[in-house]
Enzyme design. Structure first.
Site, PDB file in Angstrom:
ATOM      1  N   CYS A   1       0.825  -1.213   0.000  1.00 31.67           N
ATOM      2  CA  CYS A   1       0.000   0.000   0.000  1.00 31.67           C
ATOM      3  C   CYS A   1       0.861   1.266   0.000  1.00 31.67           C
ATOM      4  O   CYS A   1       1.382   1.661   1.046  1.00 31.67           O
ATOM      5  CB  CYS A   1      -0.889  -0.046   1.246  1.00 31.67           C
ATOM      6  SG  CYS A   1      -1.734   1.471   1.652  1.00 31.67           S
TER       7      CYS A   1
ATOM      8  N   CYS B   1       0.147   3.934   2.619  1.00 26.19           N
ATOM      9  CA  CYS B   1       0.543   3.494   3.962  1.00 26.19           C
ATOM     10  C   CYS B   1       1.980   3.912   4.253  1.00 26.19           C
ATOM     11  O   CYS B   1       2.293   4.412   5.337  1.00 26.19           O
ATOM     12  CB  CYS B   1       0.422   1.979   4.090  1.00 26.19           C
ATOM     13  SG  CYS B   1      -1.255   1.347   3.920  1.00 26.19           S
TER      14      CYS B   1
END
Length: 110
Positions: free
Chosen positions: A35, A38
């Site tokens: 991700c 993230c």
């Protein structure tokens, strides 16, 4: 230099003890290796962990390795920040934010 030891890694097995039983407010960064957003907020959270040391705990939870906790808290998008105080979920925020917005979000729950 960032103090990585200020970040607490939690798992499905340690969640109740590390998060729900925490006497200090705690934010759980639910993330995944794949991700990009993230990773974008991880450095900001590490820096904020230093600023908030003693006032709020900053924890990380790998969503791929800990699906039970993600199911319980209905995490469907990443990154998700879950803020707990006194064992209760008080805030859930989805998506990356700039450091200033993260600071505001976290300090609202001290």
């Amino acid at each position: 230099m960032l103090q990585q030891d200020l970040l607490v890694t939690v798992t499905d097995e340690s969640f109740a003890t590390a998060v729900l039983a925490s006497p200090t407010p705690i934010v759980v960064d639910v993330w995944a290796e794949w991700c990009p957003p993230c990773h974008a907020i991880s450095r900001s959270l590490a820096e904020l962990a230093e600023e908030l040391d003693g006032k709020m705990v900053v924890a990380t939870l790998d969503a791929d390795e800990n699906p039970a906790t993600c199911r319980v808290y209905q995490v469907r998008s990443l990154p998700t920040l879950l803020i707990f105080r006194g064992g209760e979920l008080v805030s859930a925020t989805v998506g990356a934010r700039p450091k200033s917005a993260l600071r505001t979000l976290l300090t609202e729950h001290l």
